[in-house]
Design a protein around this motif. Structure first.
Motif, PDB file in Angstrom:
ATOM      1  N   THR A  67      -1.465  33.077 -14.847  1.00  0.00           N
ATOM      2  CA  THR A  67      -2.282  33.612 -13.749  1.00  0.00           C
ATOM      3  C   THR A  67      -1.557  33.464 -12.421  1.00  0.00           C
ATOM      4  O   THR A  67      -0.931  32.435 -12.152  1.00  0.00           O
ATOM      5  N   GLY A  83      -2.142  33.099  -8.442  1.00  0.00           N
ATOM      6  CA  GLY A  83      -3.151  32.733  -7.458  1.00  0.00           C
ATOM      7  C   GLY A  83      -2.633  32.956  -6.046  1.00  0.00           C
ATOM      8  O   GLY A  83      -1.516  32.537  -5.717  1.00  0.00           O
ATOM      9  N   THR A 123      -8.396  33.452  -9.118  1.00  0.00           N
ATOM     10  CA  THR A 123      -8.157  32.292  -9.971  1.00  0.00           C
ATOM     11  C   THR A 123      -9.429  31.684 -10.565  1.00  0.00           C
ATOM     12  O   THR A 123      -9.436  31.335 -11.758  1.00  0.00           O
ATOM     13  N   ILE A 154      -1.078  28.393 -14.009  1.00  0.00           N
ATOM     14  CA  ILE A 154      -1.397  29.084 -12.755  1.00  0.00           C
ATOM     15  C   ILE A 154      -0.224  28.947 -11.789  1.00  0.00           C
ATOM     16  O   ILE A 154       0.249  27.840 -11.525  1.00  0.00           O
ATOM     17  N   ARG A 170       0.616  29.422  -8.003  1.00  0.00           N
ATOM     18  CA  ARG A 170      -0.045  29.604  -6.708  1.00  0.00           C
ATOM     19  C   ARG A 170       0.997  30.011  -5.669  1.00  0.00           C
ATOM     20  O   ARG A 170       2.001  29.332  -5.475  1.00  0.00           O
TER      21      ARG A 170
END
Length: 671
Positions: free
Chosen positions: A300, A302, A311, A327, A329
């Motif tokens: 993912t 973010g 998110t 994730i 970021r």
């Protein structure tokens, strides 16, 4: 997987330099770091090379391409994946075929030998681009998949044709010229391309669903093309009306998507999933998790902006499926710090730094030890997920609604589309006479880009501007669209057709897909673009794609049991990176790039842009009185200004053939 390259000379006796073929493979090492191969057919003036990313049949010696048929008549280089290939292999083997590898690619040789090209293409399922030389015909076929998931470029030189998976592959050949065309520059500045074109003079793409045939006749290549597949919606009167069996369509979409996902889990390496907070990727992860007994790896992106970050929903979906969730970021200045490198891979300008974000994500996928992920691209195209489709449905497909209901629709559209204006939706209505004549209206999806035409033309250097004085970019695009696929279709079908032919292939599958994924040796598999699923989706009635102002209704209902309730009820979200003007740090990063690539000296050396107009554009952007919607549009324009200068730096000012030779030397790849 992989990258392909090759040369086909006008004169069969003209020799091909083997090291040039190797250099062409070396410059796309990122597409195929697991090995390379080349083949030259002596006295035939044809040679292929290949850089391999091993995903199916990991034995490098056995599966090295290019492939030759047993009788040496055929030569093949393939990029991509064929699904359901085991069934095809078994059938061919029962008919006497003898396979020498476990690769899915080899099925092309045996299908073509027995059935010819037309039947071969009907049998192929997946994302692919390949070159096939037939010595008996003395012909070369360049073939691209139905939606253009995998790229394939070609150009003609004085001695013949050069082709490859990326523009830099062509530019690695010393005979290929490297210069912007005026029309190509124009379209880079307005984002939307003419299908089949590139930014560069004389360089073309094989269009999605097309075959380019090069046949040598009396020492000269005759070039032709034909379309083997298209986006074929039913005629408007053929769509089921209010009496449609809604549940049957819901069940059909679920079954078709499940089959597409299961096919794309076929690999000799682990397969992960991209996971945003949208219905598309959540559906893919949910079906993948349900189809395997092991935990699926999910990745993912973010963003540090609540308006653009998805998110929280992605986390909820990952927990529900027990996915191994990673994730990444991103902060504001992360994106422009990697802008220049990203454009070396995209080979075209980008209006939003989502392409950079996906480049950085594929880097992390690679570092996690994954070569393959499934993605959600294509869902919005099939099931009418974009705000432009709702707008066109309202304007052109709901004339029958009572005035009260139309006002309710209009109010909801204005509220829901605020975040998209200036980027995915035009600030003001833009009308193209060419599109109006072609299909009855100007689709909302191309309006934000075509509306930039007056801005773009002024930004071009005088010499370039003079060459497009009588050029109509909207007419150039509209002229490529097939009348027979638009005539007598529902307005929503027409709008979706245009998006698939322009923005899907030219943007989402390019700088949002293959080019930034393969930049880090990572293959993306968009399950929604399985052509069996697509052909079913085309038959879903428009009122079940958008129902009661809810986009992707039939898909939403088909996936209801898999989706978190918040996502099931949620409307389409803008999966894009925050525009530069929304963050001071991000804008500083833009200005830093501008100091390098948009300085007076840099602009005048390239000869592409008008420096005074560039300066005026920045001044307008920085004016606090400029409306927010216009600043969104100017963010995109400035990204394109940076983009054309960076592309000039990468591919015109730089000696690409020398870079390719250097890369081959570093890798130890030699003929």
């Amino acid at each position: 997987m992989c990258g392909i390259a090759g040369v086909f000379h006008h004169q069969s006796e003209q020799a091909i330099d083997a090291q040039t073929l190797v250099n062409m493979a070396a410059i796309m090492h990122h597409r195929g770091p697991d090995g390379f191969g080349y083949q030259i057919k002596d006295a035939r003036g044809v040679g292929f090379s290949h850089a391999r990313l091993s995903i199916i049949d990991l034995d490098e010696n056995r599966a090295r391409q290019p492939f030759l048929s047993a009788d040496q008549r055929l030569m093949l280089a393939h990029n991509g994946e064929f699904y359901d290939f085991k069934r095809i292999r078994a059938d061919l083997t029962a008919r006497g075929a003898r396979f020498r590898t476990k690769s899915d690619s080899e099925i092309v040789l045996h299908l073509y030998e027995r059935y010819g090209l037309d039947t071969t293409l009907k049998s192929l399922r997946g994302e692919f681009a390949f070159s096939l030389y037939d010595e008996k015909e003395d012909s070369l076929y360049l073939v691209r998949d139905r939606f253009g998931i995998k790229p394939l470029y070609w150009t003609e030189t004085a001695n013949g044709v050069v082709f490859g998976s990326e523009l830099k592959v062509l530019f690695a050949h010393p005979e290929v010229k490297r210069e912007f065309s005026p029309q190509g520059l124009y379209h880079q500045l307005i984002q939307v391309m003419v299908p089949g074109s590139t930014a560069f003079e004389g360089v073309q793409q094989v269009q999605p669903g097309y075959v380019v045939k090069l046949k040598r006749v009396n020492g000269k290549l005759q070039i032709s093309e034909h379309k083997y597949w298209d986006v074929d919606f039913p005629l408007e009167h053929q769509h089921a009306g209010d009496e449609a069996d809604e549940q049957a369509y819901i069940e059909g979409v679920r079954a078709q998507l499940l089959e597409a996902v299961q096919h794309r889990m076929t690999a000799d390496v682990p397969v992960g999933c991209y996971l945003s907070g949208g219905i598309d990727s959540c559906s893919i992860l949910g079906l993948a998790a349900a189809s395997t007994q092991t935990s699926v790896k999910a990745f993912t992106i973010g963003f540090d902006s609540d308006d653009y970050d998805e998110t929280p929903i992605a986390v909820e979906m990952a927990e529900a499926t027990q996915a191994d969730h990673h994730i990444m970021r991103l902060k504001a200045n992360d994106l422009y710090d990697h802008f220049v490198k990203t454009l070396w891979h995209t080979e075209r300008t980008i209006y939003n730094t989502l392409g950079v974000a996906k480049y950085l994500m594929s880097q992390q996928v690679n570092q996690a030890g994954y070569k393959v992920v499934m993605t959600g691209e294509g869902s919005d195209e099939l099931f009418a997920g974009y705000p432009a489709f709702r707008k066109d449905m309202f304007l052109h497909g709901l004339d029958h609604l009572p005035e009260v209901e139309r006002l309710e629709w209009q109010e909801l559209l204005e509220k829901n589309n605020a975040l998209f204006k200036g980027a995915m939706l035009a600030r003001e209505e833009f009308v193209s006479e060419a599109f109006n004549q072609k299909m009855g209206f100007t689709p909302s999806c191309v309006q934000p880009w075509l509306s930039c035409s007056p801005i773009a033309e002024k930004l071009m250097a005088q010499g370039m501007r003079d060459k497009v004085a009588d050029y109509d970019p909207s007419a150039a695009i509209a002229d490529t669209l097939d009348d027979t696929m638009l005539r007598d279709r529902h307005p929503l079908d027409r709008a979706q057709y245009v998006w698939i032919k322009t923005m899907l292939e030219g943007q989402i599958l390019t700088w949002g897909g293959d080019r930034v994924d393969m930049a880090n040796s990572m293959e993306a598999r968009p399950a929604f673009l399985d052509h069996h699923l697509a052909e079913y989706a085309f038959k879903v009635p428009p009122h079940l794609r958008i129902k009661g102002n809810k986009e992707k209704y039939v898909l939403r209902e088909a996936m209801k049991g898999l989706l978190p309730e918040t996502l099931y009820k949620r409307e389409k979200f803008a999966f894009m990176a925050p525009p530069a003007h929304t963050d001071p740090e991000k804008w500083k990063a833009v200005e830093k790039l501008a100091d390098q690539f948009l300085s007076k000296e840099a602009v005048e050396q390239a000869g592409l842009l008008d420096y005074d107009e560039v300066t005026a554009t920045f001044a307008r952007h920085n004016d606090e009185q400029t409306p927010a919607e216009e600043r969104v549009q100017l963010d995109a324009v400035i990204n394109h200004l940076l983009g054309v200068q960076i592309l000039h730096h990468h591919f015109v000012a730089t000696d690409v053939p020398a870079d390719a030779q250097k890369r081959a030397d570093e890798l130890g790849w030699h003929a």
